[in-house]
Design a protein around this motif. Structure first.
Motif, mmCIF file in Angstrom:
data_model
loop_
_atom_site.group_PDB
_atom_site.id
_atom_site.type_symbol
_atom_site.label_atom_id
_atom_site.label_comp_id
_atom_site.label_asym_id
_atom_site.label_seq_id
_atom_site.Cartn_x
_atom_site.Cartn_y
_atom_site.Cartn_z
ATOM 1 N N GLU A 182 0.822 -1.212 0.000
ATOM 2 C CA GLU A 182 0.000 0.000 0.000
ATOM 3 C C GLU A 182 0.860 1.268 0.000
ATOM 4 O O GLU A 182 0.440 2.322 -0.496
ATOM 5 N N VAL A 183 2.081 1.189 0.546
ATOM 6 C CA VAL A 183 3.011 2.324 0.506
ATOM 7 C C VAL A 183 3.449 2.581 -0.928
ATOM 8 O O VAL A 183 3.473 3.731 -1.401
ATOM 9 N N LEU A 184 3.790 1.513 -1.647
ATOM 10 C CA LEU A 184 4.175 1.648 -3.057
ATOM 11 C C LEU A 184 3.034 2.215 -3.876
ATOM 12 O O LEU A 184 3.231 3.100 -4.709
ATOM 13 N N ASP A 185 1.820 1.697 -3.652
ATOM 14 C CA ASP A 185 0.657 2.177 -4.405
ATOM 15 C C ASP A 185 0.413 3.652 -4.148
ATOM 16 O O ASP A 185 0.118 4.423 -5.071
ATOM 17 N N PHE A 186 0.542 4.050 -2.873
ATOM 18 C CA PHE A 186 0.316 5.455 -2.537
ATOM 19 C C PHE A 186 1.343 6.351 -3.235
ATOM 20 O O PHE A 186 0.988 7.359 -3.854
ATOM 21 N N LEU A 187 2.626 6.011 -3.113
ATOM 22 C CA LEU A 187 3.682 6.840 -3.693
ATOM 23 C C LEU A 187 3.560 6.908 -5.218
ATOM 24 O O LEU A 187 3.797 7.958 -5.827
ATOM 25 N N ASN A 188 3.187 5.797 -5.819
ATOM 26 C CA ASN A 188 3.011 5.755 -7.267
ATOM 27 C C ASN A 188 1.931 6.749 -7.701
ATOM 28 O O ASN A 188 2.124 7.540 -8.626
ATOM 29 N N GLY A 189 0.793 6.719 -7.005
ATOM 30 C CA GLY A 189 -0.305 7.621 -7.333
ATOM 31 C C GLY A 189 0.002 9.064 -6.977
ATOM 32 O O GLY A 189 -0.324 9.986 -7.729
ATOM 33 N N TYR A 190 0.652 9.267 -5.822
ATOM 34 C CA TYR A 190 0.961 10.633 -5.382
ATOM 35 C C TYR A 190 1.951 11.297 -6.339
ATOM 36 O O TYR A 190 1.801 12.476 -6.682
#
Length: 796
Positions: A182-190
């Motif tokens: 979920e950290v990777l997904d967040f950073l990718n989207g952000y």
């Protein structure tokens, strides 16, 4: 849990750290920028009697670094007032403040031992759940988090910005062994949505994706330059804009980045990628060793591959290692591409060249294709990630696999084998499975070959974008030589310029009128937008020059009126019109945006009325519009002359914004009406959403204005006294004064005896008359001719 980033802490205020801090400030985030405490006083501090305990001393390093960054060009910040969002401090007095931030980013020196010490200190104050990342260009991420807590490791990864952080779009995200998905997904989207970046999740391998391929490409050219007997000017000519790369090409780019930086990354790859089949290419050529010993590192040391002596720029002779006068570089193969506007269509011609240029391209592309195919699955599992990284991090218009597609996959393999190179085995498997290309476009989306499934799969993350290249053919409603009009769906049309540099001539104006006709008849709204390098560099001055030189003044008058009428048609149509400028939006491109109902500008928009540079005033409604906007700004008790003067100076000084945010200060964009998009890839989709919203809210056709307050002789006298004194003081030339006085006449509304309310058409007629009269001046024709020949303004 919904994660929001309201405040970040940047640890390390060097060029990279300050640049990242500025970019977070650009997007409205509060920033805490920390660095170490100085160990001794400098001369100025001693003279003032300060001690090492004084706050000014303790924060000196961070404050000096940020100050230097804010003064640098190009600026790291969209608007200087955004620097107020950055608070500075030091790692002894202020480290406890990281407990209150949402994301901690370490940007200290590239040494693992120092980074680990910093992380140990940060963990003592970090609140559990806070994101923590390292901006590193190549240190393995798994080493950094060793010994840290479970929560730390779960929320830790590498986030690699490319320098300068504001301008280069690549944002590499490198997970550690325990990074939560979920950290990777967040950073990718952000990274994509808020930072305006191309987010690429990379594997934890040396130099990650961008630098691994980019440094290989540069090192490959370093070796080829000697092998093919080329000069550095010739290599820069061959590896620059002709193949969709930056003007700085190869050797000038190394000078800007710093030879020591390149050598550091190249050595890191050589020392840590022992199974790389092209490892020998990362061995530094002799001339690089010599340059390093001589401290010829590029711009930072005053000399590298190029050296400036007085006004002359000299080049390094790689055989003698002495500087000499620059030599021009010409190749027959390049001449063949001069009529090919699209870069992607040039590659087949370039690799078929019979001269040294053709040999260069065959050798360099063969090596590149072999290298990138062999990096899968080592550095990534996906083809498109390599292409995205090279486009976003190194400014390539096309990634390696896209270039290979342009040449032809099978033709590329034949070329590679002729050069003694071999592609990875999966490429043959791809062809055998019936896939003849790496990419395809279906149903308005980009598909890319997926190696495990041996099928084309839709590239993820496209749903928030509208990619005009993908819909141009299938959704085309109208086309002429100047524009393509596309149906974006939901009742919204897009008018896309197709002229050279997106200049506005007769065909573009005809296309704009057709677009309004179509939208008013069968649609709900119209966007004027494109995805070229620049929105529009303005009117077709070549056409204006020809008419003026031939003294075809009636035709020129009609052409100017046609431009003005088209702008007014956009403003007073029965459907909402939205302009989507990006890059350069100059002259007519600026006027077009000023006449749309709303502007959805990319943050990197350099917009302004620059007609003074070619000896005229804005003639497509720009002069009128600045007078109108000044009038709309007048409030009871204002000194109206001072307000009008600000708008006058914006035009007379040919001001161009260095970001869309600055355009608000110039009056070119309007607060409360126009909006800014940080990620240019989202711009057309955002413009469509605004057009749809305006239409659904019940858009009403505007009523033509007859209430523009002009100040007449009162303003005209003030402007003329000012231009007279500037000419007498030699700040401006006699012809500059003549142009300024013509503009003054228009913006004052003529020599009316008192302030008067006038119509827009009244001002347009004055504007057209002034523009036409300036086109009869010999010095104006000299300015236009000089701009056409050199691309630079002439002061005469």
């Amino acid at each position: 849990m919904t994660r929001r980033i309201k405040k970040v802490a940047i640890i390390g205020s060097g060029i990279m750290g300050s640049g990242i801090a500025c970019h977070f400030a650009n997007i409205g985030v509060d920033v805490l920028l920390l660095d170490i405490v100085p160990r001794e006083l400098n001369a100025a501090e001693k003279a003032k009697g300060l001690t090492l305990e004084d706050k000014a001393v303790r924060n000196r390093l961070v404050n000096d670094a940020l100050k230097a960054s804010l003064k640098s060009k190009p600026s790291p910040i969209y608007h200087q007032k955004f620097a107020n969002r950055i608070t500075t401090g030091n790692l002894e007095d202020d480290i406890a403040k990281v407990a209150d931030v949402d994301w901690i980013m370490e940007v200290v020196v590239e040494r693992l031992d120092i980074k680990k010490i910093v992380f140990e200190k940060l963990e003592q104050h970090r609140t559990p759940g806070t994101l923590i990342t390292s901006n590193t260009s190549g240190i393995p991420i798994h080493f950094m988090s060793e010994g840290r807590s479970e929560d730390f490791q779960k929320h830790f990864c590498g986030t690699h910005f490319f320098n300068p952080a504001r301008y280069l779009k690549l944002f590499e995200i490198i997970p550690g062994p325990k990074t939560a998905p979920e950290v990777l997904d967040f950073l990718n989207g952000y990274g994509e949505q808020f930072l305006g970046k191309t987010s690429v999740v990379a594997k934890d391998t040396p130099a990650f994706i961008g630098n691994r391929i980019g440094i290989f490409s540069i090192m490959s050219l370093f070796h080829a330059v000697k092998e093919l007997g080329l000069t550095i000017e010739e290599v820069d000519k061959l590896s620059g804009p002709v193949i969709g790369r930056p003007k700085s090409a190869t050797f000038r780019t190394v000078d800007v980045v710093g030879l020591d930086t390149l050598v550091h990354v190249a050595n890191g790859i050589k020392d840590n990628c022992l199974k790389d089949e092209s490892l020998d290419l990362f061995t530094l050529p002799d001339f690089i060793d010599t340059m390093m010993k001589n401290n010829w590192l590029g711009s930072k040391t005053g000399q590298g591959f190029y050296k400036k002596e007085g006004k002359e720029i000299k080049s390094l002779d790689l055989n003698t290692l002495e500087y000499r006068a620059k030599k021009s570089a010409k190749f027959a193969t390049l001449e063949l591409t001069k009529t090919i506007d699209k870069v992607v269509d040039r590659f087949k011609v370039l690799v078929a060249g019979k001269d040294k240029a053709g040999e260069f391209y065959r050798k360099s592309f063969a090596a590149l294709f072999a290298y990138v195919s062999n990096r899968i699955p080592e550095i990534t599992d996906e083809i498109y990630k390599i292409d995205n990284a090279m486009k976003a991090g190194f400014g390539w218009e096309h990634g390696p696999f896209q270039i290979w597609d342009a040449i032809g996959v099978e033709a590329g393999i034949a070329m590679m084998k002729a050069e003694g190179q071999e592609p990875a085995s999966w490429v043959a498997d791809m062809l055998a499975a019936g896939n003849s290309s790496f990419y395809s476009v279906k149903e308005g989306a980009t598909f890319c070959y997926d190696i495990p499934s041996k099928k084309q799969a839709k590239v993820p993350g496209q749903d928030s974008f509208i990619i005009l290249d993908n819909i141009r053919k299938s959704n085309q409603v109208f086309k002429n030589s100047g524009v393509v009009i596309e149906d974006l769906g939901d009742g919204i049309l897009n008018c896309e310029f197709q002229s050279k540099m997106n200049t506005i001539g007769g065909d573009v104006l005809a296309g704009l009128n057709k677009a309004v006709d179509l939208a008013e008849k069968d649609f709900q709204g119209l966007i004027i937008g494109n995805q070229a390098a620049n929105f529009s560099v303005g009117a077709n001055i070549g056409m204006i020059f020809m008419m003026a030189a031939e003294q075809e003044y009636d035709e020129l008058n009609m052409a100017i009126k046609y431009f003005q009428d088209t702008m007014m048609r956009m403003r007073y149509s029965s459907i909402p019109t939205i302009s989507a400028p990006h890059g350069m939006a100059l002259g007519g491109g600026c006027e077009l945006s000023m006449h749309a109902d709303k502007v959805v500008a990319a943050a990197e928009t350099y917009i302004g009325l620059v007609e003074f540079g070619v000896g005229v005033i804005p003639g497509g409604g720009g002069s009128k519009e600045m007078a109108l906007r000044a009038s709309d700004t007048f409030r009871k008790g204002d000194v109206e002359l001072n307000i009008l003067q600000e708008y006058f100076l914006t035009v007379a000084m040919a001001k161009v914004s260095t970001s869309a945010y600055e355009a608000f200060d110039m009056g070119v964009l309007q607060k409360g009406k126009d909006v800014i998009v940080v990620n240019k890839d989202r711009q057309i989709a955002t413009a469509k959403a605004h057009a749809k919203l305006m239409a659904e809210a019940g858009y009403t056709q505007p009523v033509k204005r007859n209430d523009v307050k002009v100040l007449g002789k009162q303003a005209l006298g003030m402007f003329m006294v000012g231009t007279d004194s500037m000419e007498a003081s030699h700040y401006i030339s006699e012809h500059d004064q003549k142009i300024a006085n013509k503009l003054a006449y228009v913006m004052a509304g003529g020599d009316l005896s008192e302030p008067t309310l006038v119509t827009e058409q009244y001002l347009l007629d004055l504007e057209r008359e002034a523009f036409l009269s300036l086109c009869t001046e010999r010095k104006t024709l000299e300015r236009i001719q000089h701009m056409l020949k050199t691309g630079k303004p002439l002061r005469n």
